[in-house]
Structures are given as C-alpha cells and as structure tokens.
Write an enzyme that holds these catalytic residues in place. Sequence first.
Site, PDB file in Angstrom:
ATOM      1  CB  CYS A 155      13.734 -47.517  -7.123  1.00  0.00           C
ATOM      2  SG  CYS A 155      15.292 -46.875  -7.210  1.00  0.00           S
TER       3      CYS A 155
ATOM      4  NE  ARG B  40      19.004 -47.713 -10.621  1.00  0.00           N
ATOM      5  CZ  ARG B  40      17.696 -47.087 -10.322  1.00  0.00           C
ATOM      6  NH1 ARG B  40      17.253 -48.114  -9.417  1.00  0.00           N
ATOM      7  NH2 ARG B  40      17.409 -45.852 -10.508  1.00  0.00           N
TER       8      ARG B  40
HETATM    9  C1  BEZ Z   1      14.840 -43.650  -9.994  1.00  0.00           C
HETATM   10  O1  BEZ Z   1      14.067 -43.182 -10.836  1.00  0.00           O
HETATM   11  O2  BEZ Z   1      14.699 -44.677  -9.419  1.00  0.00           O
HETATM   12  C2  BEZ Z   1      16.191 -42.647  -9.661  1.00  0.00           C
HETATM   13  C3  BEZ Z   1      16.782 -41.990 -10.777  1.00  0.00           C
HETATM   14  C4  BEZ Z   1      17.761 -41.428 -10.561  1.00  0.00           C
HETATM   15  C5  BEZ Z   1      18.329 -41.205  -9.242  1.00  0.00           C
HETATM   16  C6  BEZ Z   1      17.725 -41.856  -8.103  1.00  0.00           C
HETATM   17  C7  BEZ Z   1      16.552 -42.769  -8.508  1.00  0.00           C
END
Ligand code: BEZ
Length: 243
Positions: free
Chosen positions: A69, A151
């Site tokens: 993110c 997402r």
């Molecule tokens: C992230 O790195 O943004 C992420 C990865 C897995 C689940 C939620 C967020």
Amino acid sequence: MKKLFLTFVTVTFLVGGVFSQSSSNIPLIGSKAPSFTAKSTNGKVKFPDDFGKDWKILFSHPQDFTPVCSSELLELAYMEKDFSRLGVQIAVISTDDVDMHNMWKAHLEELDYKDRGRQQINFAILDDSDAKASKIYGMLHEPASTNRDIRGVFIIDSENIVRSINFYPMQVGRNMQEIVRIVEALQTTDESQVLTPANWENGDDVMVPYFPYTKAELKANPELEDKFYSMGNRMWFKKIADK
Ligand code: BEZ
C-alpha cells in the site's frame, strides 16, 4: 400477540437480508456512483459530489503502513501530473481512521522513494473506519477479509457514472500506468465514437465498430486508406494522423 411477533421477526429478517445483501453489492459499470461523506486528510469530503465535473478515481487499499500500500500511494503521488492532465481527481480509501491516515501520509512524504525525491500527497485519503463506503462500493470481499478492503479501483466520469471497475488481490500492487491508460482510452472513445484494441496505448490507432466504406469505394478512392485500414473482415482501424 403471536401475529405481532411473527410480523416483527419477518420484518427483522427482511431488513437484515437487505443490509447483508447491500454489503456485497458492487456498483456496476454504467451505474451512478454511490455518494458518501467521510473525514479525510483534506477535511470533510462528500464523494463523488465534491469533485464536480472532474473525473474521479476511488482507490481502496487494505491497510495504512503496509508495504505494498505504501508503494502504491507513493506511485500515485508521483503521477499526480498525469492524472490532473486528464482532469482526474483521486480519493484513496481504507478502513483506517483519519488520524492513522495523517500519520502514514506524513511518513510517506519524508521518503525519497526510488531516488525520486520527496513527494507531497495532495489527494484526499478517506476515513472509512465504519466500513460504510467500503460496503456500498463492494470493497470488502469476505473470503479475503471481513474488515479490510481489497485493492479496488473505480473510475468515475464527469457525470458521476461508474466507467471502469478493477479489483486486485491484497498481495499484488497495482500498475498506475494501466489506470492512466484506462482513463485515456475511455476519454478517447467518448470523444469520437471509436474503440481501442488490445494493448492500445495513447497515440496508437483506434478501431471503428463499422465498415467506413465498401471495397468498391476504396478501389475508386485509394487515398481513403490514409484514414482507415482493415485487418481481415471485421477489424477496421482508424489512423491517428499525428503519430
Ligand atoms: C501490503 O503490503 O500492502 C499488504 C499485504 C498483504 C495484506 C494487506 C496489505
């Protein structure tokens, strides 16, 4: 009394059913983008109404301060000029609250990500800690998570109509160039009733959904090939003049 009780139970189930159904509804392409109000890093926002006649992107992510993110928000911020060239305003949303968003934003703005210098984040990051907006936009995909958005990317036009929907898994960061490409393709097809072929990039030739002229007309006026050309029977391309 029994009848009253039965009526109460029936109404409760019906209302409950409507709510649980609406929590997984996704506003479909061609529908009006649902409106909601949220606190944000730029103050209170009514989405999409406050963005007027601009195009809008509602961009959800699972959680602040997580690696993928963070990379996505920075890439979005670095591409601010590309989005504003297209008249697009961005609203980022997650089920974190606005205090968390502000801390995350301040942290990201300190970074020199991939040697591109520090970057201000000017778009609003919306507080959806009650998950209301996530539910009306179908961002909570329960098999993946009951309280964290997947997402999601909703591209919404100047009339607040949903024009494109993309969902990506938690593990996979999005390609911001692809999001720009979709907006460019939509705006191109809106402007001149054309279509965009596979892998189309801005400036490439477009397609038309009709035969622009007959073979006989083409034979009689070979210069027409400067404007249109065909591939097989059904695929007509329109040349982009200043390529
Ligand atoms: C992230 O790195 O943004 C992420 C990865 C897995 C689940 C939620 C967020």
